[in-house]
Design a protein around this motif. Structure first.
Motif, PDB file in Angstrom:
ATOM      1  N   ASP A 234       0.803  -1.216   0.000  1.00 40.10           N
ATOM      2  CA  ASP A 234       0.000   0.000   0.000  1.00 40.10           C
ATOM      3  C   ASP A 234       0.836   1.267   0.000  1.00 40.10           C
ATOM      4  O   ASP A 234       0.583   2.197  -0.752  1.00 40.10           O
ATOM      5  CB  ASP A 234      -0.901   0.038   1.243  1.00 40.10           C
ATOM      6  CG  ASP A 234      -1.906  -1.094   1.259  1.00 40.10           C
ATOM      7  OD1 ASP A 234      -2.435  -1.415   0.185  1.00 40.10           O
ATOM      8  OD2 ASP A 234      -2.136  -1.660   2.335  1.00 40.10           O
TER       9      ASP A 234
ATOM     10  N   ASP B 289     -10.845   6.993  11.620  1.00 37.73           N
ATOM     11  CA  ASP B 289     -10.063   5.932  12.260  1.00 37.73           C
ATOM     12  C   ASP B 289     -10.848   4.626  12.325  1.00 37.73           C
ATOM     13  O   ASP B 289     -10.289   3.539  12.183  1.00 37.73           O
ATOM     14  CB  ASP B 289      -9.663   6.340  13.682  1.00 37.73           C
ATOM     15  CG  ASP B 289      -8.520   7.343  13.703  1.00 37.73           C
ATOM     16  OD1 ASP B 289      -7.777   7.416  12.709  1.00 37.73           O
ATOM     17  OD2 ASP B 289      -8.376   8.052  14.722  1.00 37.73           O
TER      18      ASP B 289
ATOM     19  N   GLY C 295     -13.047   4.378   8.082  1.00 36.82           N
ATOM     20  CA  GLY C 295     -12.467   4.840   6.834  1.00 36.82           C
ATOM     21  C   GLY C 295     -12.951   6.235   6.463  1.00 36.82           C
ATOM     22  O   GLY C 295     -13.824   6.812   7.108  1.00 36.82           O
TER      23      GLY C 295
ATOM     24  N   ASP D 223      -5.777  10.508   6.838  1.00 37.45           N
ATOM     25  CA  ASP D 223      -5.915   9.342   5.967  1.00 37.45           C
ATOM     26  C   ASP D 223      -4.737   9.245   5.006  1.00 37.45           C
ATOM     27  O   ASP D 223      -4.114   8.176   4.872  1.00 37.45           O
ATOM     28  CB  ASP D 223      -7.224   9.443   5.187  1.00 37.45           C
ATOM     29  CG  ASP D 223      -7.369   8.346   4.147  1.00 37.45           C
ATOM     30  OD1 ASP D 223      -7.708   7.213   4.527  1.00 37.45           O
ATOM     31  OD2 ASP D 223      -7.127   8.620   2.950  1.00 37.45           O
TER      32      ASP D 223
ATOM     33  N   TRP E  14      -0.686   6.506   3.969  1.00 41.54           N
ATOM     34  CA  TRP E  14      -0.357   5.883   2.691  1.00 41.54           C
ATOM     35  C   TRP E  14       1.052   6.211   2.210  1.00 41.54           C
ATOM     36  O   TRP E  14       1.465   5.753   1.130  1.00 41.54           O
ATOM     37  CB  TRP E  14      -1.369   6.311   1.628  1.00 41.54           C
ATOM     38  CG  TRP E  14      -2.741   5.748   1.868  1.00 41.54           C
ATOM     39  CD1 TRP E  14      -3.724   6.266   2.668  1.00 41.54           C
ATOM     40  CD2 TRP E  14      -3.278   4.533   1.342  1.00 41.54           C
ATOM     41  NE1 TRP E  14      -4.829   5.464   2.666  1.00 41.54           N
ATOM     42  CE2 TRP E  14      -4.595   4.385   1.851  1.00 41.54           C
ATOM     43  CE3 TRP E  14      -2.790   3.562   0.471  1.00 41.54           C
ATOM     44  CZ2 TRP E  14      -5.407   3.307   1.535  1.00 41.54           C
ATOM     45  CZ3 TRP E  14      -3.599   2.485   0.145  1.00 41.54           C
ATOM     46  CH2 TRP E  14      -4.891   2.361   0.677  1.00 41.54           C
TER      47      TRP E  14
ATOM     48  N   LYS F 148     -12.662   4.128  -1.222  1.00 39.04           N
ATOM     49  CA  LYS F 148     -13.146   3.043  -0.356  1.00 39.04           C
ATOM     50  C   LYS F 148     -12.036   2.104   0.101  1.00 39.04           C
ATOM     51  O   LYS F 148     -12.152   1.466   1.141  1.00 39.04           O
ATOM     52  CB  LYS F 148     -14.222   2.229  -1.081  1.00 39.04           C
ATOM     53  CG  LYS F 148     -15.535   2.963  -1.272  1.00 39.04           C
ATOM     54  CD  LYS F 148     -16.618   2.031  -1.769  1.00 39.04           C
ATOM     55  CE  LYS F 148     -16.308   1.509  -3.155  1.00 39.04           C
ATOM     56  NZ  LYS F 148     -17.418   0.682  -3.682  1.00 39.04           N
ATOM     57  N   ARG F 149     -10.977   1.998  -0.649  1.00 39.50           N
ATOM     58  CA  ARG F 149      -9.915   1.042  -0.314  1.00 39.50           C
ATOM     59  C   ARG F 149      -9.264   1.377   1.031  1.00 39.50           C
ATOM     60  O   ARG F 149      -8.975   2.535   1.325  1.00 39.50           O
ATOM     61  CB  ARG F 149      -8.864   1.043  -1.422  1.00 39.50           C
ATOM     62  CG  ARG F 149      -7.706   0.078  -1.185  1.00 39.50           C
ATOM     63  CD  ARG F 149      -6.880  -0.011  -2.455  1.00 39.50           C
ATOM     64  NE  ARG F 149      -5.565  -0.551  -2.200  1.00 39.50           N
ATOM     65  CZ  ARG F 149      -4.636  -0.700  -3.134  1.00 39.50           C
ATOM     66  NH1 ARG F 149      -4.907  -0.342  -4.385  1.00 39.50           N
ATOM     67  NH2 ARG F 149      -3.456  -1.195  -2.842  1.00 39.50           N
ATOM     68  N   ARG F 150      -9.030   0.344   1.852  1.00 42.81           N
ATOM     69  CA  ARG F 150      -8.400   0.507   3.175  1.00 42.81           C
ATOM     70  C   ARG F 150      -6.994  -0.070   3.166  1.00 42.81           C
ATOM     71  O   ARG F 150      -6.655  -0.921   2.345  1.00 42.81           O
ATOM     72  CB  ARG F 150      -9.231  -0.208   4.251  1.00 42.81           C
ATOM     73  CG  ARG F 150     -10.681   0.231   4.358  1.00 42.81           C
ATOM     74  CD  ARG F 150     -10.836   1.611   4.957  1.00 42.81           C
ATOM     75  NE  ARG F 150     -10.299   1.701   6.282  1.00 42.81           N
ATOM     76  CZ  ARG F 150     -10.964   1.367   7.406  1.00 42.81           C
ATOM     77  NH1 ARG F 150     -12.209   0.895   7.320  1.00 42.81           N
ATOM     78  NH2 ARG F 150     -10.417   1.504   8.592  1.00 42.81           N
TER      79      ARG F 150
ATOM     80  N   ARG G 214      -2.793   4.046  14.284  1.00 41.27           N
ATOM     81  CA  ARG G 214      -4.225   3.747  14.379  1.00 41.27           C
ATOM     82  C   ARG G 214      -5.002   4.874  15.058  1.00 41.27           C
ATOM     83  O   ARG G 214      -6.229   4.890  15.029  1.00 41.27           O
ATOM     84  CB  ARG G 214      -4.453   2.439  15.130  1.00 41.27           C
ATOM     85  CG  ARG G 214      -3.981   1.204  14.356  1.00 41.27           C
ATOM     86  CD  ARG G 214      -4.368  -0.072  15.080  1.00 41.27           C
ATOM     87  NE  ARG G 214      -3.819  -1.245  14.435  1.00 41.27           N
ATOM     88  CZ  ARG G 214      -4.388  -1.882  13.411  1.00 41.27           C
ATOM     89  NH1 ARG G 214      -5.539  -1.443  12.938  1.00 41.27           N
ATOM     90  NH2 ARG G 214      -3.830  -2.947  12.872  1.00 41.27           N
TER      91      ARG G 214
END
Length: 417
Positions: free
Chosen positions: A16, A84, A87, A136, A140, A199-201, A347
Motif C-alpha cells: 500500500d 479511524d 475509513g 488518511d 499511505w 473506499k480502499r483501506r 491507528r
C-alpha cells in the motif's frame, strides 16, 4: 496495477505505502479538500456585505466566520475519529450533505444570528475536507510523507485561492444568496463520487510496521504521547491566532483603506495561492531536514511578515507583503501532522491529528473574532497585527523547545552515566 510488492526480507513497506495507488489517492484528496473547504473562505469574501446587509459592526460581522471555524474545528475531531474507525468515505459523504444543507439554508436567513448558525453547519461540513483527509493520506506514505501531507493540507489553501474569486464574481452578478444556493448544489455533485473512489483501506501489516517505527521514535523523543499532544495543541492554537489576522480581515482592511473589496479578494487569492506553493515546498524540504526544523523556519518567517503589515499599507505593499505572508506561513500547519505521524500511534492518526488541527482552527476562529473587536475598539488594525505577532512568539518558543528538548535530554543522560 497500482500495487507495489514487498521485498523478500519483509522490511519494506507493504504493497500500500508509497505505491502508485497512494499517489492517485493523493490527487483525489487534493480535489476533495479544494472543494470541501469552500466554507472557510466564502464568509471571508462576504464579511463586508454581511456588515451592511444585517446592519452590524465589524465584530458582529466576524461572528459567522468564528462559527464556521468552530464547526470546522469540532467537526474535524468527530470526523477524524470516524475515519479511524470506518475509513474516510463516511466522513466525506456526511460533509457533502452538511455543506449542501448549510449553504442553501444560509441563503434564506434574515439576520446575522441565523446566518451564523448555518455557518456552524457549513463549518462542520467543510471539516471533512481537512483533518480527516490529512490523517488518511499520511497513512499511505512513508518516504514522502511530508510532501503527501502538504498536498492534503493544500486543498484548504487552493480552495482559498480559487473560491474567493468565483464567489466575488457571482456575488456581484447574481447576489450572495443565489451564490450560496449554487454552492450548496454544486458541492455534493463533486464530493460524493470522488469520496466513493476512496473506499480502499490499508492492509493490517501496514499498521503493524508503522506502529513499530513510531514507538521507537517516541522512545527517543522522551515525551509521552499525551505530553507531545498538549505541546502541539498549544503551539497550533498560538500560530493560528497569529495567522488569522491577514487571512480573515484583509478584504475588509482593503475596503477600509479605500482600495475596494475586489482588490482585497485578489490579495487573499494571491496569499493563499502562494500558500499552496509554500505548503508543497515545505513538505519536500521537511522530507529532507525534518518537520521540526521546517516548523521553526515557517514560524519565524510568519512573524517577520506580520511585522511588515505594521509599517506598510499602500496597495502595492499589501500585494507584496501578503504574497510573502502566504509563502512564509503556508507550510506551518502540515508539519504538525507530520510530527504526529512520526511519534504517535498510526491507528490513532485521525483523532490525534484532528485534535491539533482543531486547535489551529480554534486559533483562526478566536484570532479572527479578536481582530474584529480590536478594530471596533481602536478604529485601526494596527494593534490587531501586533496582537497576532505576540501569539506568533508563543508558538515559536514552543516549537524551539520541542526541537531542543530531546538533545538536552540526551545530554543529561550522557552526563548522568
Amino acid at each position: 496495477m497500482f500495487e507495489k510488492r514487498m521485498t523478500a526480507g519483509g522490511g519494506s513497506d507493504s504493497g500500500d505505502v508509497d505505491s502508485g495507488y497512494a499517489w492517485w489517492r493523493l490527487v483525489l484528496t487534493l480535489i476533495l479538500g479544494t472543494v470541501a473547504c469552500v466554507g472557510n473562505w466564502s464568509v471571508v469574501v462576504l464579511l463586508p456585505t454581511l456588515q451592511v446587509e444585517f446592519d452590524t459592526v465589524r465584530g458582529g460581522a466576524s461572528l459567522p466566520y468564528t462559527c464556521t471555524m468552530l464547526g470546522f474545528a469540532f467537526g474535524g475531531v468527530v470526523m477524524g475519529r470516524l475515519a479511524d474507525r470506518v475509513g474516510i468515505v463516511v466522513p466525506v459523504l456526511i460533509g457533502a450533505f452538511l455543506l449542501c444543507v448549510g449553504y442553501i439554508l444560509a441563503a434564506l436567513t434574515t439576520n446575522i444570528w441565523q446566518f451564523a448558525a448555518f455557518s456552524l453547519v457549513i463549518g462542520l461540513g467543510s471539516a471533512a475536507g481537512f483533518a480527516p483527509l490529512i490523517s488518511d493520506l499520511s497513512l499511505w506514505f512513508s518516504r514522502h510523507r511530508g510532501l503527501a501531507v502538504a498536498f492534503a493540507a493544500s486543498g484548504s489553501y487552493l480552495s482559498g485561492a480559487v473560491w474567493p474569486m468565483v464567489i466575488e464574481h457571482f456575488q456581484t452578478t447574481q447576489g450572495w444568496r443565489a451564490t450560496h444556493v449554487g454552492i450548496g448544489i454544486f458541492i455534493p455533485l463533486v464530493m460524493v463520487p470522488i469520496g466513493l473512489l476512496l473506499k480502499r483501506r490499508l492492509q493490517t501489516v501496514t499498521y503493524v510496521q508503522a506502529e513499530a517505527v513510531t514507538e521507537a521514535a517516541r522512545t527517543e523523543l522522551g515525551l509521552s504521547p499525551n505530553a507531545l499532544q498538549v505541546v502541539l495543541v498549544v503551539a497550533g492554537f498560538a500560530c493560528c491566532m497569529a495567522m488569522s489576522m491577514p487571512q480573515v480581515h484583509i478584504v475588509a482592511y482593503c475596503g477600509d483603506l479605500g482600495y475596494g473589496v475586489a482588490v482585497g479578494t485578489q490579495i487573499i487569492a494571491l496569499m493563499l495561492g502562494l500558500g499552496v506553493v509554500s505548503r508543497l515546498a515545505s513538505g519536500a524540504v521537511a522530507d529532507r531536514i525534518g518537520a521540526g526544523p521546517m516548523l521553526i523556519l515557517g514560524s519565524s518567517m510568519q512573524a517577520a511578515a506580520l511585522l511588515l503589515y505594521l509599517y506598510f499599507n499602500s496597495k502595492s505593499s499589501l500585494y507584496v507583503i501578503s504574497g510573502l505572508f502566504g509563502l512564509f506561513q503556508g507550510g506551518i500547519v502540515p508539519m504538525y501532522a507530520v510530527i504526529i505521524r512520526k511519534y504517535l500511534p498510526p491507528r490513532e492518526a485521525g483523532i490525534r491529528i484532528s485534535l491539533v488541527l482543531m486547535a489551529t482552527v480554534l486559533g483562526m476562529a478566536c484570532g479572527g473574532l479578536a481582530a474584529g473587536y480590536i478594530f471596533d475598539a481602536t478604529g485601526s488594525y494596527r494593534l490587531a497585527f501586533l496582537h497576532g505577532f505576540l501569539w506568533n512568539c508563543v508558538n515559536l518558543a514552543l516549537v524551539i523547545w520541542l526541537i531542543l528538548w530531546p538533545r538536552q535530554r540526551r545530554r543529561q543522560q550522557a552526563l548522568a552515566t
